[in-house]
Design a protein around this motif. Structure first.
Motif, short mmCIF file in Angstrom:
data_model
loop_
_atom_site.label_atom_id
_atom_site.label_comp_id
_atom_site.label_asym_id
_atom_site.label_seq_id
_atom_site.Cartn_x
_atom_site.Cartn_y
_atom_site.Cartn_z
N GLU A 134 3.19 -2.65 13.87
CA GLU A 134 1.83 -3.18 14.06
C GLU A 134 0.90 -2.73 12.93
O GLU A 134 0.00 -3.47 12.52
N LEU A 135 1.13 -1.53 12.43
CA LEU A 135 0.31 -1.01 11.33
C LEU A 135 0.83 -1.44 9.96
O LEU A 135 0.25 -1.05 8.94
N SER A 136 1.92 -2.21 9.94
CA SER A 136 2.54 -2.68 8.68
C SER A 136 2.92 -1.51 7.78
O SER A 136 2.71 -1.53 6.56
N LEU A 137 3.51 -0.47 8.40
CA LEU A 137 3.84 0.73 7.64
C LEU A 137 5.29 0.80 7.17
O LEU A 137 5.60 1.57 6.26
N LEU A 138 6.18 0.03 7.79
CA LEU A 138 7.60 0.16 7.46
C LEU A 138 7.87 -0.15 5.99
O LEU A 138 8.56 0.62 5.31
N PRO A 139 7.34 -1.26 5.43
CA PRO A 139 7.56 -1.49 3.99
C PRO A 139 6.92 -0.39 3.13
O PRO A 139 7.48 -0.01 2.10
N LEU A 140 5.77 0.13 3.55
CA LEU A 140 5.12 1.19 2.79
C LEU A 140 5.96 2.46 2.81
O LEU A 140 6.06 3.18 1.79
N MET A 141 6.58 2.76 3.94
CA MET A 141 7.44 3.95 4.03
C MET A 141 8.65 3.81 3.11
O MET A 141 9.07 4.79 2.48
N ASP A 142 9.20 2.61 3.02
CA ASP A 142 10.30 2.40 2.08
C ASP A 142 9.85 2.67 0.65
O ASP A 142 10.56 3.30 -0.14
#
Length: 589
Positions: A134-142
């Motif tokens: 929901e926070l759109s963090l998964l691509p950022l974590m990658d």
């Protein structure tokens, strides 16, 4: 990660106690003091930490202290006695630790669990932490895991309505917290240990809601100003017989407050037209309100049929009375079809541009006075030719002013755009706006007024005629005027009734000029596709007025007769001295 700077905020630590109770500073210092030589701790007492003790926490100590009983953690504790898990657990912010390329959960603190619920250790973030999606963090974590560079996203909202600012920080190992299912080697290291990402989320819901309320208030304020601005502008432009006119107003983008740009077209009678463009130097509802007052005043002063510089002189005094802190620029021009030119005056406004039929562009340079509201200046009028086939453009500074260049460069760019702009007035408006790069997100208001004096040929030209007669005075002037008017109106193929009314009006106006005026006198007749205009000029500047004549009076009925039979009538002083009295008759359609 350096936890030293967090320790003052952690409840239950000695640093927090020292911060809250300033009186205990000496005791705190004594507690951290190095023991005197020979005075070591008593048997059974725990050794005291020295000031040089490191704040770094090893994986072994993290594993040892994480399992301490709760009663041993209830009292004040040194930072060096706390494990990473204990520090992260006591933070009010949301903290989660994941490891590996698939972001398997290694740890979530109590604040995180309270906000989103407990998370199973070892599960992937994509499966067990939907809030990260929901926070759109998964691509950022990658990206953080690949680059090793921290990244922060601000004020992201989840479905629950809360907003978070999240910082993703890369860690070489899971910060001393062993990953599930991994055994340690003889050095205490996790076999196959991989890098991870530490997520630190601060709840900024209150701040985000306050910012949204502020943005909503600004939007309402802007919408109010735009609505007021548009309501004060002409809803439909007057279209004179001899000119074709179009105008465009575009407010600034959403990040720019609405200004006080305005334009107007005012028919003055006898075929003459006033053109107005102005800009109040301000923003918001106040600027729009001042603009509305100035526009109303311009229309009132224009009805007096004064020269342009006298209109600006009156506006100058009014602007100072309306609001001394608000100044405005304005250009006021009058077009007379019999002269083929614009007579104008400018109060600090940008120059009028005129494009000839061959594409040559002329700039009305002088005279230009200071803006309205400054006072102490005598405005003067100038002229610029507006022959058939030419186009005039009046505009505000939002069209040509840019932060990165001088305004003269913007006016030169407008001249180049105008030289190649052809078509109807509205088409020219649109082309100029596009050529100057004005978009919906432009940072200033833009108002453009395009005026064309069409070159008429063929059957269309037959609908526009002029005829005039110089009168020398004497008893023969009135009969000559009646005979001239009869011949001209008959040749123009007007109906008999209109011819009779026109001859009567011309006779009365000439008789009034003979009795109250002085030579030279002139009778002018003009027809357009919509009206018949009769005008008489003389050398006396006393303007006639309509009055009620008593039965015994032998004069005073001429103007009343003209006002009764004509569609409209009026009078004005002429620039060279004297006056002109005119009347109009609407032609049957």
């Amino acid at each position: 990660m350096n936890f030293t700077r967090w320790s003052a905020r952690l409840p239950g630590t000695r640093r927090a106690a020292a911060r809250d109770d300033r009186s205990s500073v000496p005791a705190a210092r004594a507690e951290y003091a190095r023991p005197e030589p020979g005075s070591g701790p008593a048997d059974g007492d725990p050794p005291k930490a020295s000031p040089g003790a490191s704040a770094e926490i090893s994986e072994e100590s993290a594993g040892q202290t994480s399992g301490r009983p709760a009663d041993q953690l209830s009292g004040p504790a040194l930072l060096e006695d706390l494990s990473a898990r204990e520090i992260l657990g006591r933070l009010p912010a949301l903290v989660a630790l994941v490891h590996g390329p698939d972001h398997r959960i290694a740890y979530v603190n109590d604040a995180y669990a309270a906000a989103f619920g407990p998370r199973p250790t070892g599960a992937t973030a994509a499966e067990a932490m939907p809030e990260l999606d929901e926070l759109s963090l998964l691509p950022l974590m990658d990206q953080v895991l690949r680059s090793g560079t921290p990244r922060t996203v601000k004020s992201r909202k989840v479905r629950s309505g809360n907003s978070y600012t999240v910082t993703c920080t890369p860690v070489a190992t899971p910060a001393g917290l062993p990953a599930n299912g991994r055994s340690k080697n003889k050095n205490g290291r996790n076999k196959g240990s991989e890098g991870g990402v530490l997520l630190y989320a601060a709840d900024v819901t209150d701040h985000a809601e306050a910012a949204e309320r502020l943005r909503a208030s600004e939007r309402r304020h802007r919408e109010t100003a735009v609505t007021l601005q548009r309501s004060l502008l002409p809803q439909e432009l007057e279209q004179p017989d001899d000119l074709r006119i179009a105008a465009t107003y575009q407010p600034g983008g959403t990040d720019a407050a609405v200004g006080g740009d305005w334009y107007d077209v005012i028919t003055l009678g006898a075929g003459r037209t006033a053109l107005v463009i102005g800009d109040v130097m301000g923003r918001g509802v106040r600027a729009a309100a001042v603009m509305g007052q100035l526009r109303t005043a311009v229309r009132a002063y224009a009805r007096l049929d004064l020269p342009p510089h006298e209109v600006l002189q009156l506006l100058d005094g009014l602007a100072a009375e309306i609001d001394a802190s608000q100044i405005a620029t304005c250009a006021y021009a009058v077009h007379d079809p019999n002269e083929g030119r614009l007579v104008y005056a400018s109060a600090g406004h940008l120059p009028i541009l005129v494009r000839d039929q061959d594409g040559t562009v002329h700039r009305a340079e002088d005279p230009t006075g200071p803006p309205l509201g400054t006072g102490g200046w005598i405005h003067t009028s100038g002229t610029i030719a507006l022959p058939p086939g030419s186009t005039a453009v009046l505009y505000t500074d939002g069209l040509v002013e840019r932060r990165s260049e001088d305004i003269d460069e913007g006016v030169a760019a407008l001249e180049r755009a105008l030289s190649g702009a052809k078509g109807s007035p509205q088409v020219v408006c649109d082309r100029l706006i596009r050529s100057l790069g004005v978009t919906a997100e432009h940072d200033d208001d833009v108002a453009v007024l395009v005026v064309q004096h069409p070159a008429r040929t063929g059957t269309n030209a037959e609908l526009f005629h002029n005829a005039s007669l110089d009168l020398l005075g004497g008893i023969e002037a009135a009969p000559r005027a009646r005979a001239f008017a009869t011949g001209v109106l008959t040749s123009w193929r007007f109906p008999v009734e209109l011819c009779d009314l026109g001859v009567l009006a011309a006779s009365e106006l000439v008789a009034n000029s003979l009795q109250h005026g002085t030579p030279p006198m002139r009778l002018g007749l003009r027809r357009t596709d919509r009206r018949l205009i009769i005008e008489v000029t003389d050398g006396d500047d006393h303007l006639p007025r309509r009055r009620r004549a008593e039965p015994a009076d032998e004069s005073g009925r001429g103007i009343s007769i003209v006002a009764t039979i004509a569609s409209s009538w009026g009078s004005r002083r002429t620039p060279g001295g004297g006056k002109a009295v005119w009347c109009e008759f609407a032609l049957p359609q």
